[in-house]
Design a protein around this motif. Structure first.
Motif, PDB file in Angstrom:
ATOM      1  N   UNK A   1      41.909  13.034  26.121  1.00 17.05           N
ATOM      2  CA  UNK A   1      43.002  13.707  26.837  1.00 17.05           C
ATOM      3  C   UNK A   1      44.138  13.925  25.850  1.00 17.05           C
ATOM      4  N   UNK A   2      44.939  14.967  26.096  1.00 10.98           N
ATOM      5  CA  UNK A   2      46.005  15.293  25.149  1.00 10.98           C
ATOM      6  C   UNK A   2      47.285  14.501  25.363  1.00 10.98           C
ATOM      7  N   UNK A   3      47.498  13.943  26.548  1.00 11.80           N
ATOM      8  CA  UNK A   3      48.680  13.105  26.762  1.00 11.80           C
ATOM      9  C   UNK A   3      48.358  11.997  27.755  1.00 11.80           C
ATOM     10  N   UNK A   4      49.283  11.058  27.890  1.00 16.85           N
ATOM     11  CA  UNK A   4      49.034   9.861  28.704  1.00 16.85           C
ATOM     12  C   UNK A   4      48.910  10.191  30.189  1.00 16.85           C
ATOM     13  N   UNK A   5      49.685  11.163  30.663  1.00 17.42           N
ATOM     14  CA  UNK A   5      49.611  11.513  32.079  1.00 17.42           C
ATOM     15  C   UNK A   5      48.242  12.105  32.415  1.00 17.42           C
ATOM     16  N   UNK A   6      47.756  12.970  31.551  1.00 20.33           N
ATOM     17  CA  UNK A   6      46.436  13.552  31.743  1.00 20.33           C
ATOM     18  C   UNK A   6      45.349  12.486  31.611  1.00 20.33           C
ATOM     19  N   UNK A   7      45.563  11.543  30.718  1.00 20.25           N
ATOM     20  CA  UNK A   7      44.612  10.445  30.550  1.00 20.25           C
ATOM     21  C   UNK A   7      44.469   9.655  31.861  1.00 20.25           C
ATOM     22  N   UNK A   8      45.579   9.379  32.510  1.00 14.48           N
ATOM     23  CA  UNK A   8      45.554   8.666  33.793  1.00 14.48           C
ATOM     24  C   UNK A   8      44.848   9.504  34.862  1.00 14.48           C
ATOM     25  N   UNK A   9      45.137  10.793  34.878  1.00 18.07           N
ATOM     26  CA  UNK A   9      44.528  11.686  35.858  1.00 18.07           C
ATOM     27  C   UNK A   9      43.010  11.755  35.668  1.00 18.07           C
ATOM     28  N   UNK A  10      42.568  11.836  34.433  1.00 19.51           N
ATOM     29  CA  UNK A  10      41.122  11.877  34.163  1.00 19.51           C
ATOM     30  C   UNK A  10      40.450  10.554  34.512  1.00 19.51           C
ATOM     31  N   UNK A  11      41.160   9.458  34.292  1.00 19.00           N
ATOM     32  CA  UNK A  11      40.614   8.151  34.678  1.00 19.00           C
ATOM     33  C   UNK A  11      40.401   8.089  36.189  1.00 19.00           C
ATOM     34  N   UNK A  12      41.339   8.655  36.938  1.00 15.18           N
ATOM     35  CA  UNK A  12      41.194   8.661  38.397  1.00 15.18           C
ATOM     36  C   UNK A  12      40.080   9.605  38.849  1.00 15.18           C
ATOM     37  N   UNK A  13      39.771  10.604  38.040  1.00 17.97           N
ATOM     38  CA  UNK A  13      38.720  11.567  38.371  1.00 17.97           C
ATOM     39  C   UNK A  13      37.372  11.178  37.756  1.00 17.97           C
ATOM     40  N   UNK A  14      37.271   9.988  37.197  1.00 18.01           N
ATOM     41  CA  UNK A  14      36.059   9.594  36.470  1.00 18.01           C
ATOM     42  C   UNK A  14      34.807   9.628  37.348  1.00 18.01           C
ATOM     43  N   UNK A  15      34.935   9.341  38.624  1.00 17.22           N
ATOM     44  CA  UNK A  15      33.771   9.395  39.516  1.00 17.22           C
ATOM     45  C   UNK A  15      33.193  10.802  39.602  1.00 17.22           C
ATOM     46  N   UNK A  16      34.071  11.791  39.743  1.00 13.48           N
ATOM     47  CA  UNK A  16      33.626  13.182  39.820  1.00 13.48           C
ATOM     48  C   UNK A  16      33.025  13.642  38.490  1.00 13.48           C
ATOM     49  N   UNK A  17      33.644  13.244  37.383  1.00 13.10           N
ATOM     50  CA  UNK A  17      33.140  13.617  36.065  1.00 13.10           C
ATOM     51  C   UNK A  17      31.753  13.011  35.841  1.00 13.10           C
ATOM     52  N   UNK A  18      31.597  11.727  36.186  1.00 14.94           N
ATOM     53  CA  UNK A  18      30.282  11.061  36.056  1.00 14.94           C
ATOM     54  C   UNK A  18      29.222  11.762  36.895  1.00 14.94           C
TER      55      UNK A  18
END
Length: 185
Positions: free
Chosen positions: A83-100
């Motif tokens: 991720x390019x910044x910390x806020x996006x990193x948190x957002x992607x972590x919360x979306x990890x189920x969908x990404x998986x």
């Protein structure tokens, strides 16, 4: 004695002899040859599927998620996302189920068990260069910042504090003097 047999084996491996051809064999199928080649190089169908995953990242993730979730690779059963910044990193972590879910659906098996999201910084993203512009192309340090034009001043009430502030910001002296003139009338 044992040393001699090892040396003899090594010499046999280094010699390239043509393989004897079987009598009733036809041409080999490309899929079989490629599978054997991948297996001999330490890869297999999983490695080939991973390569397809990195190549098809945008269609798999979709147009909203692909530019945000940057593939960095994998470690065992962990998918590494950047991720390019910390806020996006948190957002992607919360979306990890969908990404998986999307990635494992493409892999046709539960290949990854978890996701690790980290900042990209100077890490290599597993995509081709033409699919994403480089940082140098996006940021031009030589170009001066754009100057405000003041084009909205004609639509604003010159007596309002917002118009006076915008006129000062845009550097429009005539608009300021008009605003002062209207304020005194």
């Amino acid at each position: 004695m044992e040393r001699e047999t090892q040396n003899q084996r090594q010499r046999n491996w280094t010699r390239h002899k043509p393989r004897p051809r079987r009598k009733n064999s036809g041409p080999a199928q490309a899929g079989d040859v490629l599978s054997a080649l991948l297996a001999s190089l330490g890869g297999g169908p999983e490695r080939a599927r991973l390569s397809l995953l990195w190549q098809n990242w945008e269609p798999i993730m979709g147009p909203e998620l692909a530019p945000l979730a940057l593939p960095l690779g994998h470690h065992k059963d962990i998918l590494l996302i950047g991720a390019e910044d910390a806020m996006l990193m948190q957002e992607l972590h919360l979306m990890s189920g969908e990404i998986l879910e999307r990635v494992n659906a493409f892999m046709e098996s539960p290949f990854f068990k978890s996701i690790k999201v980290s900042l990209v910084l100077n890490k290599t993203v597993l995509r081709t260069a033409e699919s994403r512009p480089s940082t140098e192309a996006r940021i031009r340090p030589d170009a001066p910042p754009p100057r405000p034009s003041g084009s909205f001043l004609t639509k604003m009430d010159p007596a309002s504090p917002v118009a006076r502030c915008y006129a000062r910001f845009a550097g429009k002296r005539a608009a300021r003097s008009a605003a002062r003139k209207n304020a005194t009338d």
